[in-house]
Design a protein around this motif. Structure first.
Motif, PDB file in Angstrom:
ATOM      1  N   HIS A 202       0.822  -1.209   0.000  1.00 25.55           N
ATOM      2  CA  HIS A 202       0.000   0.000   0.000  1.00 25.55           C
ATOM      3  C   HIS A 202       0.860   1.264   0.000  1.00 25.55           C
ATOM      4  CE1 HIS A 202      -2.809  -3.040   1.678  1.00 25.55           C
ATOM      5  NE2 HIS A 202      -3.732  -2.332   1.049  1.00 25.55           N
ATOM      6  N   ILE A 203       0.312   2.297  -0.587  1.00 25.03           N
ATOM      7  CA  ILE A 203       0.877   3.639  -0.507  1.00 25.03           C
ATOM      8  C   ILE A 203      -0.236   4.546  -0.008  1.00 25.03           C
ATOM      9  CG2 ILE A 203       1.856   5.592  -1.772  1.00 25.03           C
ATOM     10  CD1 ILE A 203       3.082   3.663  -3.725  1.00 25.03           C
ATOM     11  N   ASN A 204      -0.002   5.167   1.155  1.00 31.11           N
ATOM     12  CA  ASN A 204      -1.018   6.043   1.746  1.00 31.11           C
ATOM     13  C   ASN A 204      -2.376   5.339   1.839  1.00 31.11           C
ATOM     14  OD1 ASN A 204       0.869   8.151   1.947  1.00 31.11           O
ATOM     15  ND2 ASN A 204       0.397   8.857  -0.136  1.00 31.11           N
ATOM     16  N   TYR A 205      -2.326   4.101   2.304  1.00 35.05           N
ATOM     17  CA  TYR A 205      -3.534   3.290   2.532  1.00 35.05           C
ATOM     18  C   TYR A 205      -4.235   2.867   1.237  1.00 35.05           C
ATOM     19  CZ  TYR A 205      -2.784   5.136   7.204  1.00 35.05           C
ATOM     20  OH  TYR A 205      -2.226   5.486   8.413  1.00 35.05           O
ATOM     21  N   HIS A 206      -3.643   3.119   0.091  1.00 32.37           N
ATOM     22  CA  HIS A 206      -4.211   2.689  -1.182  1.00 32.37           C
ATOM     23  C   HIS A 206      -3.379   1.528  -1.728  1.00 32.37           C
ATOM     24  CE1 HIS A 206      -7.064   5.993  -1.454  1.00 32.37           C
ATOM     25  NE2 HIS A 206      -6.085   6.835  -1.125  1.00 32.37           N
ATOM     26  N   LEU A 207      -4.055   0.538  -2.251  1.00 29.77           N
ATOM     27  CA  LEU A 207      -3.354  -0.620  -2.783  1.00 29.77           C
ATOM     28  C   LEU A 207      -2.534  -0.224  -4.009  1.00 29.77           C
ATOM     29  CD1 LEU A 207      -2.907  -3.713  -2.624  1.00 29.77           C
ATOM     30  CD2 LEU A 207      -4.822  -3.959  -4.228  1.00 29.77           C
ATOM     31  N   PHE A 208      -1.231  -0.467  -3.933  1.00 26.71           N
ATOM     32  CA  PHE A 208      -0.339  -0.135  -5.040  1.00 26.71           C
ATOM     33  C   PHE A 208       0.024  -1.362  -5.860  1.00 26.71           C
ATOM     34  CE2 PHE A 208       4.182  -0.047  -6.380  1.00 26.71           C
ATOM     35  CZ  PHE A 208       4.072   0.883  -7.401  1.00 26.71           C
ATOM     36  N   ALA A 209       0.253  -2.485  -5.190  1.00 27.52           N
ATOM     37  CA  ALA A 209       0.657  -3.697  -5.890  1.00 27.52           C
ATOM     38  C   ALA A 209       0.255  -4.911  -5.082  1.00 27.52           C
ATOM     39  CB  ALA A 209       2.172  -3.703  -6.129  1.00 27.52           C
ATOM     40  N   MET A 210       0.128  -6.036  -5.778  1.00 28.71           N
ATOM     41  CA  MET A 210      -0.123  -7.313  -5.131  1.00 28.71           C
ATOM     42  C   MET A 210       0.994  -8.254  -5.588  1.00 28.71           C
ATOM     43  SD  MET A 210      -2.391  -8.644  -3.009  1.00 28.71           S
ATOM     44  CE  MET A 210      -4.005  -7.912  -3.293  1.00 28.71           C
ATOM     45  N   LEU A 211       1.863  -8.600  -4.656  1.00 29.08           N
ATOM     46  CA  LEU A 211       3.024  -9.420  -4.987  1.00 29.08           C
ATOM     47  C   LEU A 211       2.653 -10.905  -5.007  1.00 29.08           C
ATOM     48  CD1 LEU A 211       5.635  -7.567  -2.758  1.00 29.08           C
ATOM     49  CD2 LEU A 211       5.179  -7.231  -5.197  1.00 29.08           C
ATOM     50  N   ASP A 212       3.230 -11.640  -5.950  1.00 29.43           N
ATOM     51  CA  ASP A 212       2.899 -13.057  -6.110  1.00 29.43           C
ATOM     52  C   ASP A 212       3.120 -13.847  -4.832  1.00 29.43           C
ATOM     53  OD1 ASP A 212       2.249 -12.674  -8.735  1.00 29.43           O
ATOM     54  OD2 ASP A 212       4.106 -13.524  -9.546  1.00 29.43           O
ATOM     55  N   MET A 213       4.310 -13.706  -4.274  1.00 33.99           N
ATOM     56  CA  MET A 213       4.665 -14.469  -3.072  1.00 33.99           C
ATOM     57  C   MET A 213       5.901 -13.852  -2.448  1.00 33.99           C
ATOM     58  SD  MET A 213       6.231 -17.834  -4.994  1.00 33.99           S
ATOM     59  CE  MET A 213       5.049 -17.641  -6.348  1.00 33.99           C
ATOM     60  N   GLY A 214       6.107 -14.132  -1.179  1.00 33.20           N
ATOM     61  CA  GLY A 214       7.309 -13.606  -0.543  1.00 33.20           C
ATOM     62  C   GLY A 214       7.268 -13.723   0.959  1.00 33.20           C
ATOM     63  N   TRP A 215       8.186 -13.006   1.587  1.00 34.77           N
ATOM     64  CA  TRP A 215       8.359 -13.035   3.028  1.00 34.77           C
ATOM     65  C   TRP A 215       8.316 -11.584   3.508  1.00 34.77           C
ATOM     66  CZ3 TRP A 215      11.038 -15.540  -0.719  1.00 34.77           C
ATOM     67  CH2 TRP A 215      10.928 -16.935  -0.756  1.00 34.77           C
ATOM     68  N   ARG A 241       6.645   0.655 -14.135  1.00 37.13           N
ATOM     69  CA  ARG A 241       6.498   1.702 -13.116  1.00 37.13           C
ATOM     70  C   ARG A 241       6.421   1.093 -11.724  1.00 37.13           C
ATOM     71  NH1 ARG A 241       2.084   5.270 -16.582  1.00 37.13           N
ATOM     72  NH2 ARG A 241       3.636   6.383 -17.869  1.00 37.13           N
ATOM     73  N   ARG A 242       5.767  -0.032 -11.644  1.00 38.24           N
ATOM     74  CA  ARG A 242       5.650  -0.748 -10.363  1.00 38.24           C
ATOM     75  C   ARG A 242       7.024  -1.217  -9.906  1.00 38.24           C
ATOM     76  NH1 ARG A 242       4.876  -6.355  -9.990  1.00 38.24           N
ATOM     77  NH2 ARG A 242       3.770  -7.123  -8.141  1.00 38.24           N
ATOM     78  N   GLU A 243       7.833  -1.751 -10.860  1.00 37.92           N
ATOM     79  CA  GLU A 243       9.155  -2.262 -10.515  1.00 37.92           C
ATOM     80  C   GLU A 243      10.047  -1.160  -9.946  1.00 37.92           C
ATOM     81  OE1 GLU A 243      10.174  -5.655 -10.927  1.00 37.92           O
ATOM     82  OE2 GLU A 243       7.997  -5.695 -11.035  1.00 37.92           O
ATOM     83  N   LEU A 249       9.769   1.344  -1.563  1.00 41.63           N
ATOM     84  CA  LEU A 249       8.830   0.943  -0.517  1.00 41.63           C
ATOM     85  C   LEU A 249       9.399  -0.166   0.359  1.00 41.63           C
ATOM     86  CD1 LEU A 249       5.589   0.891  -2.708  1.00 41.63           C
ATOM     87  CD2 LEU A 249       6.334   2.693  -1.133  1.00 41.63           C
ATOM     88  N   GLY A 250      10.683  -0.467   0.155  1.00 39.31           N
ATOM     89  CA  GLY A 250      11.357  -1.434   1.014  1.00 39.31           C
ATOM     90  C   GLY A 250      11.347  -2.865   0.526  1.00 39.31           C
TER      91      GLY A 250
END
Length: 290
Positions: A202-215, A241-243, A249-250
């Protein structure tokens, strides 16, 4: 016009025996209008069931498709629970025991329930395909894993139970493609902690991306990159742009493509997790080959 039994159509006077020759036969005594360019998966499922004289129960991958699972090709073998040792080309029959509570009706066709479908997928398919198909079924029609375990207890002598029981805890409807299921299983088998799927960013409480999988605790993600960018320019631009934004965003993301070697993927993910503080060791999972 849907698939129909030629003998029934002639007996009922719907078509003459002479006119029946104008239709396209897809299975013995099963016909489709000749103007169709190809038989769809639905045509072939309906036709296979008619070929069985409505006695068979659609099972396996075809059943998962009937329940809404995606990524099933039109030419997939149609599996069916039926005592018949001579099925036509493109149909596979399995003379297996089943109970009434393992069968349902979907769009007029008898089909194994989601739980029984998962029970069969997890036993009969090769291990990686089995998990991917169960993931796809779970994504389309969530089923109770405990219900599948109950079926395993009901049929203690069934083939493939060791593999099924090993895979059931790994089933995850968050896998968004068969290849993403493959990647997740590769990482689990290598000894990494089980990754979370569909991680929201999320960015400012808005969904920015949905990552496939991770930790999430380490800010490391792994994603399988498909061919969307080759056919959809808008999707490609959005992805680029997402990349560029994710590191800000860490997130450290490992992109995997079809040409990557498995050991290289594992090494890259290992390096990323270690760089973010993971101090675990890779202990490859032992899995059943029976």
């Amino acid at each position: 016009m849907k698939a129909f039994l030629g003998s029934e159509a002639v007996a009922e006077g719907v078509v003459s025996r002479h006119r029946l020759g104008r239709y396209r036969r897809i299975y013995p005594d099963v016909y489709l209008p000749d103007d169709r360019p190809a038989s769809s998966l639905r045509d072939r499922i309906d036709g296979a069931w008619l070929w069985s004289h409505r006695r068979g129960v659609i099972a396996g991958v075809a059943a998962s498709a009937r329940h809404g699972a995606r990524w099933v090709d039109d030419d997939v073998v149609i599996e069916m629970l039926l005592c018949n040792g001579r099925p036509p080309s493109g149909v596979m029959t399995r003379n297996e025991t089943f109970a009434d509570d393992e069968v349902t009706v979907v769009r007029g066709i008898r089909v194994t329930t989601p739980a029984r479908t998962a029970f069969d997928l997890g036993r009969h398919l090769p291990r990686g395909q089995a998990l991917a198909r169960m993931d796809a079924l779970m994504r389309a029609t969530p089923f109770a894993v405990e219900r599948v375990r109950m079926l395993a207890d009901r049929y203690p002598g069934a083939r493939g139970l060791c593999q099924l029981r090993e895979l059931l805890p790994l089933v995850d409807g968050g896998a968004a493609s068969l290849k993403k299921s493959w990647l997740r299983l590769l990482l689990i088998d290598a000894g990494f902690p089980v990754p979370t799927t569909q991680i929201p960013v999320h960015i400012n409480y808005h969904l920015f991306a949905m990552l496939d999988m991770g930790w999430e605790e380490f800010g490391v993600a792994a994603e399988y990159d498909g061919d969307q960018h080759r056919t959809d320019r808008r999707e490609y631009v959005r992805g680029e742009r997402r990349e560029r934004k994710l590191p800000q965003l860490g997130w450290l993301k490992i992109k995997v493509i079809a040409e990557d070697r498995s050991d290289d993927v594992i090494a890259r993910v290992y390096g990323a997790l270690r760089s973010r503080g993971w101090r675990g060791t890779l202990t490859p999972r032992l899995h059943s080959r029976r």
